[in-house]
Design a protein around this motif. Structure first.
Motif, short mmCIF file in Angstrom:
data_model
loop_
_atom_site.label_atom_id
_atom_site.label_comp_id
_atom_site.label_asym_id
_atom_site.label_seq_id
_atom_site.Cartn_x
_atom_site.Cartn_y
_atom_site.Cartn_z
N ASP A 130 -11.77 53.95 25.06
CA ASP A 130 -10.59 54.56 24.46
C ASP A 130 -9.53 54.84 25.52
O ASP A 130 -8.34 54.60 25.29
CB ASP A 130 -10.95 55.86 23.75
CG ASP A 130 -11.75 55.62 22.48
OD1 ASP A 130 -11.78 54.46 22.00
OD2 ASP A 130 -12.33 56.60 21.97
N ALA A 131 -9.96 55.35 26.67
CA ALA A 131 -9.01 55.66 27.74
C ALA A 131 -8.31 54.39 28.21
O ALA A 131 -7.10 54.39 28.44
CB ALA A 131 -9.73 56.33 28.91
N ILE A 156 -3.55 50.85 28.38
CA ILE A 156 -2.94 49.54 28.13
C ILE A 156 -1.75 49.69 27.19
O ILE A 156 -0.68 49.12 27.43
CB ILE A 156 -3.97 48.54 27.58
CG1 ILE A 156 -4.97 48.17 28.68
CG2 ILE A 156 -3.29 47.30 27.02
CD1 ILE A 156 -6.18 47.40 28.19
N LYS A 157 -1.91 50.47 26.13
CA LYS A 157 -0.79 50.69 25.20
C LYS A 157 0.39 51.33 25.92
O LYS A 157 1.54 50.97 25.67
CB LYS A 157 -1.24 51.58 24.03
CG LYS A 157 -2.08 50.86 23.02
CD LYS A 157 -2.45 51.79 21.87
CE LYS A 157 -3.28 51.08 20.83
NZ LYS A 157 -3.66 51.97 19.72
N GLU A 158 0.11 52.27 26.79
CA GLU A 158 1.18 52.93 27.52
C GLU A 158 1.89 51.95 28.46
O GLU A 158 3.10 51.97 28.58
CB GLU A 158 0.64 54.13 28.30
CG GLU A 158 1.71 54.94 28.99
CD GLU A 158 2.78 55.48 28.04
OE1 GLU A 158 3.94 55.60 28.47
OE2 GLU A 158 2.46 55.79 26.87
N ILE A 208 8.05 47.40 27.65
CA ILE A 208 9.07 47.18 26.61
C ILE A 208 10.32 47.98 26.94
O ILE A 208 11.44 47.49 26.78
CB ILE A 208 8.52 47.55 25.22
CG1 ILE A 208 7.45 46.54 24.80
CG2 ILE A 208 9.64 47.61 24.18
CD1 ILE A 208 6.67 46.92 23.55
N ARG A 209 10.15 49.20 27.45
CA ARG A 209 11.31 50.04 27.81
C ARG A 209 12.09 49.46 28.99
O ARG A 209 13.26 49.80 29.18
CB ARG A 209 10.85 51.47 28.12
CG ARG A 209 10.50 52.27 26.88
CD ARG A 209 10.32 53.75 27.20
NE ARG A 209 9.09 54.02 27.91
CZ ARG A 209 7.92 54.31 27.34
NH1 ARG A 209 7.82 54.36 26.03
NH2 ARG A 209 6.85 54.55 28.07
N GLN A 210 11.48 48.58 29.77
CA GLN A 210 12.16 47.97 30.91
C GLN A 210 13.01 46.76 30.52
O GLN A 210 13.79 46.26 31.32
CB GLN A 210 11.14 47.55 31.97
CG GLN A 210 10.45 48.71 32.65
CD GLN A 210 9.37 48.24 33.62
OE1 GLN A 210 9.39 47.11 34.10
NE2 GLN A 210 8.41 49.12 33.90
N LEU A 211 12.84 46.29 29.29
CA LEU A 211 13.64 45.15 28.83
C LEU A 211 15.12 45.55 28.74
O LEU A 211 15.43 46.71 28.49
CB LEU A 211 13.17 44.70 27.45
CG LEU A 211 11.80 44.04 27.34
CD1 LEU A 211 11.39 43.91 25.88
CD2 LEU A 211 11.83 42.68 28.01
N ILE A 270 -2.75 43.83 34.06
CA ILE A 270 -3.44 44.75 33.16
C ILE A 270 -4.38 44.00 32.23
O ILE A 270 -5.52 44.42 32.01
CB ILE A 270 -2.42 45.56 32.34
CG1 ILE A 270 -1.62 46.45 33.27
CG2 ILE A 270 -3.10 46.37 31.26
CD1 ILE A 270 -0.38 47.00 32.65
N ILE A 271 -3.93 42.89 31.71
CA ILE A 271 -4.73 42.13 30.75
C ILE A 271 -5.95 41.53 31.44
O ILE A 271 -7.01 41.44 30.83
CB ILE A 271 -3.86 41.04 30.09
CG1 ILE A 271 -2.77 41.71 29.24
CG2 ILE A 271 -4.70 40.11 29.24
CD1 ILE A 271 -1.72 40.77 28.73
N SER A 272 -5.84 41.16 32.70
CA SER A 272 -6.96 40.53 33.39
C SER A 272 -8.03 41.53 33.81
O SER A 272 -9.12 41.16 34.21
CB SER A 272 -6.46 39.76 34.61
OG SER A 272 -5.89 40.66 35.55
N GLU A 273 -7.76 42.85 33.70
CA GLU A 273 -8.74 43.85 34.12
C GLU A 273 -9.92 43.92 33.19
O GLU A 273 -9.95 43.78 32.06
CB GLU A 273 -8.08 45.22 34.20
CG GLU A 273 -7.13 45.34 35.35
CD GLU A 273 -6.44 46.70 35.43
OE1 GLU A 273 -6.62 47.53 34.51
OE2 GLU A 273 -5.73 46.91 36.39
#
Length: 174
Positions: free
Chosen positions: A104-105, A110-112, A118-121, A171-174
């Motif tokens: 869950d953590a 990952i969601k964060e 997305i906010r950096q776009l 992040i995805i590769s972790e």
């Protein structure tokens, strides 16, 4: 405004709303005893936390909404319990019965990270991306809403997806 002022008022509210709330809970759980337990839990919680409960709508709406939420809570707990019992019966225990907080953590992390990316776009690119992915609009609908061409929408989406793919690669590769 607090729900009730004293014990007498509480009893009056309980007497007036107990049966209608039981009927409502029964319509969801289809079990008379569970419905009664749910409504009693609602009133018990209200009594125990009376200083923290305030009505912003009508009393009727408040009580029915509280009953609805308590019913959903009971259903979720019951489903979890049934899953644990079922898994235990099949010889699968320990790992499943204990919540996987680490998973869950990681999911929340990952969601964060995705939200941060997305906010950096760039603003327009972010707007197009969110309209497409969060609101489910088609490229044509986005183009019409924003007064831009469909090709411009496609370009913004390509740019957003490339940026996110590159930004989230680690992040995805972790």
């Amino acid at each position: 405004m607090a729900i009730f002022k004293n014990r007498k008022e509480f009893k009056s509210i309980f007497s007036e709303w107990y049966n209608p709330l039981c009927n409502y809970a029964f319509s969801i759980v289809k079990n008379n005893q569970q419905a009664k337990d749910i409504v009693q839990d609602v009133f018990l919680q209200i009594w125990e936390q009376q200083d923290q409960h305030f009505i912003k709508t009508s009393l009727k709406s408040y009580l029915f909404k509280a009953t609805y939420h308590k019913t959903l809570e009971k259903i979720r707990k019951s489903k979890r319990h049934q899953e644990v019992v079922s898994l235990s019966a099949n010889g699968i225990t320990n790992e499943v019965t204990m919540p996987d907080f680490q998973k869950d953590a990681n999911l929340y992390r990952i969601k964060e990270e995705i939200n941060n990316s997305i906010r950096q776009l760039p603003p327009k690119c972010q707007e197009v991306f969110l309209l497409s992915r969060k609101n489910g609009l088609t490229y044509t609908e986005i183009a019409n809403d924003l007064g831009i061409s469909k090709k411009t929408v496609e370009n913004h989406m390509i740019k957003a997806l490339d940026f996110l793919r590159n930004n989230l690669k680690n992040i995805i590769s972790e």
